[in-house]
Scaffold this motif. Structure first.
Motif, PDB file in Angstrom:
ATOM      1  N   ASN A  31       0.796  -1.220   0.000  1.00 42.32           N
ATOM      2  CA  ASN A  31       0.000   0.000   0.000  1.00 42.32           C
ATOM      3  C   ASN A  31       0.834   1.278   0.000  1.00 42.32           C
ATOM      4  O   ASN A  31       0.356   2.314  -0.458  1.00 42.32           O
ATOM      5  N   ALA A  32       2.055   1.243   0.490  1.00 37.29           N
ATOM      6  CA  ALA A  32       2.848   2.470   0.618  1.00 37.29           C
ATOM      7  C   ALA A  32       2.933   3.204  -0.720  1.00 37.29           C
ATOM      8  O   ALA A  32       3.179   2.596  -1.761  1.00 37.29           O
ATOM      9  N   GLY A  33       2.714   4.507  -0.675  1.00 40.88           N
ATOM     10  CA  GLY A  33       2.775   5.278  -1.907  1.00 40.88           C
ATOM     11  C   GLY A  33       2.919   6.764  -1.639  1.00 40.88           C
ATOM     12  O   GLY A  33       2.599   7.252  -0.549  1.00 40.88           O
ATOM     13  N   VAL A  34       3.399   7.489  -2.653  1.00 37.54           N
ATOM     14  CA  VAL A  34       3.505   8.942  -2.587  1.00 37.54           C
ATOM     15  C   VAL A  34       2.946   9.517  -3.880  1.00 37.54           C
ATOM     16  O   VAL A  34       2.916   8.857  -4.914  1.00 37.54           O
ATOM     17  N   MET A  35       2.491  10.784  -3.817  1.00 36.56           N
ATOM     18  CA  MET A  35       1.811  11.388  -4.970  1.00 36.56           C
ATOM     19  C   MET A  35       2.148  12.871  -5.110  1.00 36.56           C
ATOM     20  O   MET A  35       1.262  13.725  -5.083  1.00 36.56           O
ATOM     21  N   ILE A  57      -1.085 -11.607  -2.716  1.00 36.25           N
ATOM     22  CA  ILE A  57      -0.445 -10.296  -2.804  1.00 36.25           C
ATOM     23  C   ILE A  57      -1.462  -9.304  -3.337  1.00 36.25           C
ATOM     24  O   ILE A  57      -2.030  -9.495  -4.416  1.00 36.25           O
ATOM     25  N   VAL A  58      -1.702  -8.257  -2.552  1.00 31.38           N
ATOM     26  CA  VAL A  58      -2.653  -7.207  -2.925  1.00 31.38           C
ATOM     27  C   VAL A  58      -1.847  -5.936  -3.185  1.00 31.38           C
ATOM     28  O   VAL A  58      -1.206  -5.404  -2.274  1.00 31.38           O
ATOM     29  N   ASN A  59      -1.870  -5.478  -4.430  1.00 36.04           N
ATOM     30  CA  ASN A  59      -1.133  -4.275  -4.799  1.00 36.04           C
ATOM     31  C   ASN A  59      -2.101  -3.109  -4.992  1.00 36.04           C
ATOM     32  O   ASN A  59      -3.087  -3.231  -5.726  1.00 36.04           O
ATOM     33  N   ILE A  60      -1.811  -1.997  -4.325  1.00 28.65           N
ATOM     34  CA  ILE A  60      -2.657  -0.819  -4.443  1.00 28.65           C
ATOM     35  C   ILE A  60      -2.158   0.020  -5.614  1.00 28.65           C
ATOM     36  O   ILE A  60      -1.049   0.563  -5.581  1.00 28.65           O
TER      37      ILE A  60
END
Length: 246
Positions: free
Chosen positions: A93-97, A140-143
């Motif tokens: 889930n980790a992400g930046v925008m 594996i769940v990818n956001i």
């Protein structure tokens, strides 16, 4: 009379668990009886979240995590295996925008998005895949994002990373017969992502859009649904948008 054993929840690793979708997913899955390991750089937040989950009767632990470091992600996966005895689900889930027009040439921010949004997902896969293969199962769940389905001005690099997440997820799904792979693509969701936008005009415009944003709990519910399906059913992709989003 034979008494059926009480089902034991799955062991779920969640990256970027300190806020937004990660936090909401942790709360939802713990409430569903799963055992969650929370990972993030902001350890004070995940420590408080884990304590809150345990106070509500759930099972949770936490560990400092930097998804841009393969060593850190591998240590995170090992900690889950050592603590709970398995690694059943990884929620990448980790992400930046940090959105901006390309002509602003914010190259450091481009690289940060590539490092977190794409390389971080690859590190997660690399860390858990051997463990899942050894136990003969895993999920594996990818956001990703609706930005992985369309490209808008200021979101070129962000969209590129999310298109890539969808591509590598589909490749992993096709390579797997004993593992499940799910891509969840959220639309506008209430989170802290907009606060990482350094371009003041873009940050203000993004904040204005939050009026129609859906709660992060909606994505936690989608993940919970995918995880709950029988082992022979792979929910490959879910797109969740606010009703008002165009």
């Amino acid at each position: 009379m034979t008494v059926s054993p009480v089902p034991v929840g799955k062991v779920v690793l969640i990256t970027g668990a300190s806020s937004g979708i990660g936090e909401a997913t942790a709360r939802r899955l713990a409430a569903s009886g799963h055992r969650v390991l929370l990972g993030a750089r902001r350890t004070d937040r995940i420590a408080a979240l884990a304590e809150d989950i345990r106070g509500g009767g759930g099972t949770a632990d936490h560990r400092a995590l930097d998804v841009t470091s393969l060593d850190s992600v591998r240590a995170f996966a090992r900690a889950a295996h050592d603590t709970f005895g398995a690694v059943d689900v990884l929620v990448n889930n980790a992400g930046v925008m940090p959105l901006s027009p390309l002509d602003r040439l914010k190259v450091d921010e481009w690289n940060r998005m590539i490092d977190v949004n794409l390389r971080g997902v690859l590190h997660g896969i690399a860390a858990v895949l051997p463990l899942m293969r050894a136990q003969g199962s895993g999920h594996i769940v990818n956001i990703a994002s609706v930005s992985g389905h369309r490209v808008d001005p200021t979101a070129s690099v962000y969209s590129a990373t999310k298109f890539a997440v969808r591509a590598l997820s589909e490749g992993l799904r096709q390579e797997s017969r004993d593992l499940r792979v799910t891509v969840v693509s959220p639309g506008l969701t209430r989170s802290e992502l907009a606060e990482g936008i350094s371009d003041t005009a873009v940050r203000a415009a993004t904040r204005d859009l939050m009026d129609i944003a859906m709660p992060a709990a909606a994505i936690g519910a989608a993940i919970d649904y995918a995880i709950a399906q029988p082992a022979e059913v792979d929910v490959s992709e879910i797109v969740v948008r606010p009703t008002a989003q165009g």
